[in-house]
Design a protein around this motif. Structure first.
Motif, PDB file in Angstrom:
ATOM      1  N   GLU A 120       0.829  -1.200   0.000  1.00  0.00           N
ATOM      2  CA  GLU A 120       0.000   0.000   0.000  1.00  0.00           C
ATOM      3  C   GLU A 120       0.868   1.257   0.000  1.00  0.00           C
ATOM      4  O   GLU A 120       0.591   2.229  -0.733  1.00  0.00           O
ATOM      5  CB  GLU A 120      -0.917  -0.011   1.219  1.00  0.00           C
ATOM      6  CG  GLU A 120      -1.885   1.160   1.275  1.00  0.00           C
ATOM      7  CD  GLU A 120      -2.783   1.092   2.488  1.00  0.00           C
ATOM      8  OE1 GLU A 120      -3.975   1.422   2.355  1.00  0.00           O
ATOM      9  OE2 GLU A 120      -2.294   0.705   3.584  1.00  0.00           O
ATOM     10  N   MET A 121       1.928   1.260   0.800  1.00  0.00           N
ATOM     11  CA  MET A 121       2.824   2.414   0.843  1.00  0.00           C
ATOM     12  C   MET A 121       3.491   2.631  -0.514  1.00  0.00           C
ATOM     13  O   MET A 121       3.619   3.773  -0.974  1.00  0.00           O
ATOM     14  CB  MET A 121       3.881   2.215   1.936  1.00  0.00           C
ATOM     15  CG  MET A 121       3.330   2.270   3.346  1.00  0.00           C
ATOM     16  SD  MET A 121       4.582   1.896   4.610  1.00  0.00           S
ATOM     17  CE  MET A 121       5.755   3.219   4.332  1.00  0.00           C
ATOM     18  N   ALA A 122       3.889   1.550  -1.165  1.00  0.00           N
ATOM     19  CA  ALA A 122       4.500   1.666  -2.487  1.00  0.00           C
ATOM     20  C   ALA A 122       3.516   2.209  -3.502  1.00  0.00           C
ATOM     21  O   ALA A 122       3.867   3.037  -4.352  1.00  0.00           O
ATOM     22  CB  ALA A 122       5.030   0.306  -2.936  1.00  0.00           C
ATOM     23  N   ALA A 123       2.248   1.770  -3.404  1.00  0.00           N
ATOM     24  CA  ALA A 123       1.215   2.278  -4.314  1.00  0.00           C
ATOM     25  C   ALA A 123       0.965   3.755  -4.070  1.00  0.00           C
ATOM     26  O   ALA A 123       0.838   4.552  -5.016  1.00  0.00           O
ATOM     27  CB  ALA A 123      -0.071   1.484  -4.148  1.00  0.00           C
ATOM     28  N   ASN A 124       0.918   4.151  -2.800  1.00  0.00           N
ATOM     29  CA  ASN A 124       0.706   5.562  -2.470  1.00  0.00           C
ATOM     30  C   ASN A 124       1.844   6.444  -2.970  1.00  0.00           C
ATOM     31  O   ASN A 124       1.639   7.625  -3.274  1.00  0.00           O
ATOM     32  CB  ASN A 124       0.548   5.726  -0.956  1.00  0.00           C
ATOM     33  CG  ASN A 124      -0.741   5.127  -0.433  1.00  0.00           C
ATOM     34  OD1 ASN A 124      -1.692   4.921  -1.190  1.00  0.00           O
ATOM     35  ND2 ASN A 124      -0.784   4.839   0.856  1.00  0.00           N
ATOM     36  N   ALA A 125       3.031   5.857  -3.067  1.00  0.00           N
ATOM     37  CA  ALA A 125       4.192   6.597  -3.567  1.00  0.00           C
ATOM     38  C   ALA A 125       4.295   6.540  -5.088  1.00  0.00           C
ATOM     39  O   ALA A 125       5.244   7.091  -5.659  1.00  0.00           O
ATOM     40  CB  ALA A 125       5.462   6.039  -2.933  1.00  0.00           C
ATOM     41  N   GLY A 126       3.338   5.879  -5.717  1.00  0.00           N
ATOM     42  CA  GLY A 126       3.354   5.777  -7.175  1.00  0.00           C
ATOM     43  C   GLY A 126       4.351   4.766  -7.703  1.00  0.00           C
ATOM     44  O   GLY A 126       4.679   4.778  -8.897  1.00  0.00           O
ATOM     45  N   MET A 127       4.810   3.857  -6.851  1.00  0.00           N
ATOM     46  CA  MET A 127       5.822   2.889  -7.270  1.00  0.00           C
ATOM     47  C   MET A 127       5.217   1.614  -7.859  1.00  0.00           C
ATOM     48  O   MET A 127       5.889   0.852  -8.538  1.00  0.00           O
ATOM     49  CB  MET A 127       6.718   2.533  -6.073  1.00  0.00           C
ATOM     50  CG  MET A 127       7.495   3.721  -5.504  1.00  0.00           C
ATOM     51  SD  MET A 127       8.313   3.329  -3.938  1.00  0.00           S
ATOM     52  CE  MET A 127       9.420   2.013  -4.449  1.00  0.00           C
ATOM     53  N   ASN A 128       3.969   1.348  -7.539  1.00  0.00           N
ATOM     54  CA  ASN A 128       3.308   0.166  -8.097  1.00  0.00           C
ATOM     55  C   ASN A 128       1.804   0.390  -8.128  1.00  0.00           C
ATOM     56  O   ASN A 128       1.297   1.397  -7.619  1.00  0.00           O
ATOM     57  CB  ASN A 128       3.654  -1.100  -7.289  1.00  0.00           C
ATOM     58  CG  ASN A 128       2.980  -1.124  -5.929  1.00  0.00           C
ATOM     59  OD1 ASN A 128       2.638  -0.089  -5.386  1.00  0.00           O
ATOM     60  ND2 ASN A 128       2.806  -2.305  -5.380  1.00  0.00           N
ATOM     61  N   VAL A 129       1.096  -0.545  -8.739  1.00  0.00           N
ATOM     62  CA  VAL A 129      -0.363  -0.508  -8.798  1.00  0.00           C
ATOM     63  C   VAL A 129      -0.880  -1.782  -8.148  1.00  0.00           C
ATOM     64  O   VAL A 129      -0.449  -2.888  -8.479  1.00  0.00           O
ATOM     65  CB  VAL A 129      -0.867  -0.411 -10.253  1.00  0.00           C
ATOM     66  CG1 VAL A 129      -2.383  -0.480 -10.299  1.00  0.00           C
ATOM     67  CG2 VAL A 129      -0.372   0.881 -10.905  1.00  0.00           C
TER      68      VAL A 129
END
Length: 281
Positions: A54-63
């Motif tokens: 979730e943190m990676a998604a919030n940072a735009g790093m993954n979907v």
């Protein structure tokens, strides 16, 4: 061959238990209530997602891939955490939806009608899913809502299969636990995994489960279990849930070798006798 597969399932179950022991703390759970003003209907959802994903998604790093979990009749949306945790551990954002309200008419069987008269229930389920997805897009925009994994038990499995029938381009995979009414889709557009009970009361309608040859040709994996229909939720015995978790975890691998397979070859262990839960057909 059967012995080899049973050993594989046993090892998968052990691996799943070990994984959750180490990582369950890393899964965030949240319950929200949306309100569909057009239909005058509250829709509760339970979200399970790995914190790091979730943190990676919030940072735009993954979907985040998205899985929609649909409950059985008389079972609540919060009673499938054993499925939601596997999905979340695999990196999915699992969204469990409450489809039934106390004010809804009880589920009935009308012999001779399409889906024994339950089409309105499935259509309502599709609307619930569409509304919940629309609201989730506002909360977590960095998720793939265009390729959903549909998961459901009993009536929720039929909602899942009906959604896939009506929205095939929006579905990536379908997982059902003993759906009884809506026939499997056999066009081969997405993989299907289905756990079948060995239950004298709950029997699939004719034509719902394809024969072995069709399953092998179209990417459908049928797991014939010794479980009772009503065991396939959080209410069921631990060995039932662990067995299902192990197979589901393997199925979620993109390079999974689980399906398609000969549907007569996979047999999971028979559970110990337990008291019967309310009917969920």
């Amino acid at each position: 061959m059967k012995r080899g597969i049973c050993i594989l399932l046993g090892l998968s179950a052990v691996a799943v238990v070990a994984y959750f022991t180490a990582s369950k703390w890393a899964i965030r759970h949240e319950t929200l209530t949306f309100y569909d003003a057009e239909r005058g209907r509250p829709i509760d959802v339970a979200i399970a997602v790995r914190r790091d994903k979730e943190m990676a998604a919030n940072a735009g790093m993954n979907v985040l891939p998205v899985a929609i979990v649909n409950h059985g009749n008389t079972v609540k949306f919060t009673e499938y955490s054993f499925l939601a945790n596997v999905l979340a551990a695999r990196g999915y954002m699992a969204v469990s939806i409450q489809h039934d309200l106390a004010s809804d008419a009880p589920l009935v069987t009308k012999v001779g009608e399409l889906y024994v008269g339950r089409l309105p229930v499935y259509e309502r389920g599709v609307k619930n899913i569409e509304f919940a997805v629309a609201q989730m897009k506002k909360i977590q925009p960095n998720a793939d809502y265009g390729r959903l994994t549909m998961v459901g038990h009993s009536n929720g499995g039929d909602i899942s299969m009906y959604f896939a029938k009506m929205r095939p381009d929006e579905v990536k995979k379908v997982v059902t636990l003993d759906n009884l009414r809506v026939p499997f889709l056999t066009e081969g557009k997405f993989k299907i995994l289905s756990f079948r009970s060995k239950d004298p009361v709950f029997k699939a309608d004719p034509g719902v489960v394809p024969d072995d040859d069709v399953c092998e040709q179209t990417g459908i994996t049928v797991v014939n279990t010794g479980f009772q229909h009503t065991d396939m939720s959080d209410r069921g015995p631990d060995n039932v849930k662990t067995s299902i978790q192990g197979v589901l975890d393997k199925f979620l691998e993109d390079d999974s070798k689980l399906g398609p397979v000969n549907t007569n070859k996979i047999v999971v262990p028979k559970p110990s006798p337990v008291a019967q839960a309310p009917a969920t057909n």
